[in-house]
Design a protein around this motif. Sequence first.
Motif, short mmCIF file in Angstrom:
data_model
loop_
_atom_site.label_atom_id
_atom_site.label_comp_id
_atom_site.label_asym_id
_atom_site.label_seq_id
_atom_site.Cartn_x
_atom_site.Cartn_y
_atom_site.Cartn_z
N SER A 167 0.84 -1.20 0.00
CA SER A 167 0.00 0.00 0.00
C SER A 167 0.87 1.24 0.00
N LEU A 168 0.27 2.37 -0.30
CA LEU A 168 1.00 3.64 -0.27
C LEU A 168 1.52 3.92 1.13
N THR A 169 0.72 3.64 2.15
CA THR A 169 1.15 3.86 3.53
C THR A 169 2.37 3.02 3.87
N ASP A 170 2.35 1.75 3.47
CA ASP A 170 3.50 0.87 3.72
C ASP A 170 4.74 1.39 3.01
N LEU A 171 4.55 1.86 1.78
CA LEU A 171 5.67 2.36 1.01
C LEU A 171 6.30 3.58 1.70
N LEU A 172 5.48 4.52 2.11
CA LEU A 172 5.99 5.74 2.73
C LEU A 172 6.67 5.45 4.07
N ASP A 173 6.12 4.50 4.82
CA ASP A 173 6.64 4.22 6.16
C ASP A 173 7.83 3.26 6.17
N ASN A 174 7.84 2.32 5.21
CA ASN A 174 8.81 1.22 5.30
C ASN A 174 9.62 1.02 4.02
N HIS A 175 9.77 2.05 3.21
CA HIS A 175 10.40 1.87 1.90
C HIS A 175 11.86 1.40 2.00
N VAL A 176 12.59 1.82 3.02
CA VAL A 176 13.99 1.42 3.14
C VAL A 176 14.11 -0.09 3.35
N GLU A 177 13.35 -0.63 4.28
CA GLU A 177 13.40 -2.06 4.56
C GLU A 177 12.92 -2.88 3.36
N ILE A 178 11.85 -2.42 2.73
CA ILE A 178 11.33 -3.15 1.57
C ILE A 178 12.34 -3.14 0.43
N ALA A 179 12.96 -1.99 0.17
CA ALA A 179 13.95 -1.88 -0.90
C ALA A 179 15.17 -2.75 -0.62
N GLN A 180 15.61 -2.78 0.61
CA GLN A 180 16.78 -3.61 0.96
C GLN A 180 16.50 -5.08 0.71
N ASP A 181 15.31 -5.52 1.06
CA ASP A 181 14.94 -6.92 0.86
C ASP A 181 14.93 -7.28 -0.63
N ILE A 182 14.42 -6.38 -1.45
CA ILE A 182 14.31 -6.65 -2.89
C ILE A 182 15.67 -6.56 -3.58
N THR A 183 16.44 -5.53 -3.25
CA THR A 183 17.71 -5.30 -3.95
C THR A 183 18.80 -6.28 -3.55
N GLN A 184 18.61 -7.01 -2.47
CA GLN A 184 19.54 -8.08 -2.12
C GLN A 184 19.43 -9.26 -3.07
N LYS A 185 18.28 -9.34 -3.76
CA LYS A 185 18.00 -10.50 -4.60
C LYS A 185 18.22 -10.25 -6.09
N THR A 186 18.26 -8.98 -6.52
CA THR A 186 18.41 -8.69 -7.94
C THR A 186 18.91 -7.27 -8.15
N HIS A 187 19.48 -7.02 -9.34
CA HIS A 187 19.89 -5.67 -9.71
C HIS A 187 18.65 -4.96 -10.28
N ILE A 188 17.91 -4.32 -9.42
CA ILE A 188 16.57 -3.84 -9.75
C ILE A 188 16.56 -2.75 -10.82
N LEU A 189 17.58 -1.90 -10.87
CA LEU A 189 17.54 -0.76 -11.79
C LEU A 189 17.63 -1.18 -13.25
N SER A 190 18.35 -2.25 -13.55
CA SER A 190 18.42 -2.71 -14.94
C SER A 190 17.06 -3.22 -15.39
N HIS A 191 16.35 -3.93 -14.51
CA HIS A 191 15.01 -4.41 -14.84
C HIS A 191 14.03 -3.24 -14.96
N PHE A 192 14.21 -2.23 -14.11
CA PHE A 192 13.34 -1.05 -14.17
C PHE A 192 13.49 -0.33 -15.50
N ASN A 193 14.71 -0.15 -15.96
CA ASN A 193 14.93 0.52 -17.24
C ASN A 193 14.35 -0.28 -18.40
N ASN A 194 14.41 -1.61 -18.32
CA ASN A 194 13.79 -2.45 -19.35
C ASN A 194 12.27 -2.28 -19.33
N TYR A 195 11.70 -2.25 -18.12
CA TYR A 195 10.26 -2.08 -17.99
C TYR A 195 9.80 -0.76 -18.62
N LEU A 196 10.53 0.29 -18.40
CA LEU A 196 10.16 1.59 -18.96
C LEU A 196 10.10 1.52 -20.48
#
Length: 399
Positions: A167-196
């Motif tokens: 949710s938006l609330t979760d994102l605003l409150d916990n974005h650092v922890e969520i991002a750390q969990d995701i970016t430990q598993k993949t190079h997210i920015l390369s996938h993001f640029n492909n998605y765009l």
Amino acid sequence: MESLYTSFYHQLKNADSIFKRYLFDDIDWNHRLICILGARGSGKTTMLLQTIKAKYGKAPRHVLYASMDHIWFSGNTLYSLGEQFVINGGKVLFLDEVHKYKNWSQEIKNLYDSFPSLKIVFTGSSILEIYRGDADLSRRVVQYTLHGLSFREYLELSKVMEIGKISLTDLLDNHVEIAQDITQKTHILSHFNNYLRYGFFPYFKEGISVYPNKLRQTVNVVLETDLPVIENINYYSIEKIKRLLYIISTLVPFTPNVTELSNQIGISRNSLLQYLHYLEKAQIVNTLEDETKILRKLTKPEKIFLGNTNLCYAFALNVPPEKGNLRETFFYNQLSVQESVTSSKQTDFIVNGKYSFEVGGKNKTAKQIAGLPDSYLALDDIETGYANKIPLWMFGIMY
């Protein structure tokens, strides 16, 4: 009717059941009359077939799926199909692309009123306005809209990783922890640029190299086929809409001068605003409104964007899209699916009338939002944020 069942079973057998769109679990399938609108290529047909498989099995006898462009309907009516279906024990009728059948709203209304035991689920173009059909379905139908792939869905469909919606609330409150969990598993920015570039519609899986051309062809079909049928407009108007779209694609994002733009195209102010409305309904453009104007029709938008970042690349051709345009287009496209996004005099966007957002690159400072309560920076080219600095890519995991 036998030919419809033959076609139905063939499509059901070949339907992919692995990846499901975000809307699959959000729909209350118990309603008697359900409408699902969405842009061409967003996955409406696949979702219907997946639902049938999941709820009724691989060869259901009391369920029928039919696309309204099937040749069977050139000599038979929708009402006669429904009538015979019920007589033979039918319970749930799935109708795809109803805008391709001229009298769809009246006959669906008649089926709904005549056969109380019958459930009907139908899909149509995002341009379709079901309350303006020949019959008033407003008291009967529950309507949903299927948008293009979120960045989260793109990651799942590409088999990169599965991420739960936040949710938006979760994102605003916990974005650092969520991002750390995701970016430990993949190079997210390369996938993001492909998605765009190519990740907004599921058919990117059919080939990345041909995706931009398919996207342009899809837009052309919407303008030349769907729009004239649904809105009953002529070739002259279609050419004017194409001219308008061309101008928009070369200038986005921009604050339109309606008088100047209408003179440039050779149409009236009201026609221009109506054409913008058509393009927005088709999800080809997004218009950003002032909060005070959001409930008023045919008013000048504060800013115009293309509907998604893939269109920015598809229409740019020999010139790379401007980075600032891509960032704002992505932010607005992803947030507006579930949140209210409006313009602001001080920042780029206001979300839900409360949260202020500035969108930019990793070096953007907080000067613009200094002193503003509930204000944030949505920053590109960073994997993890800090405090009120949130990675831009994270706004794509909310649906």
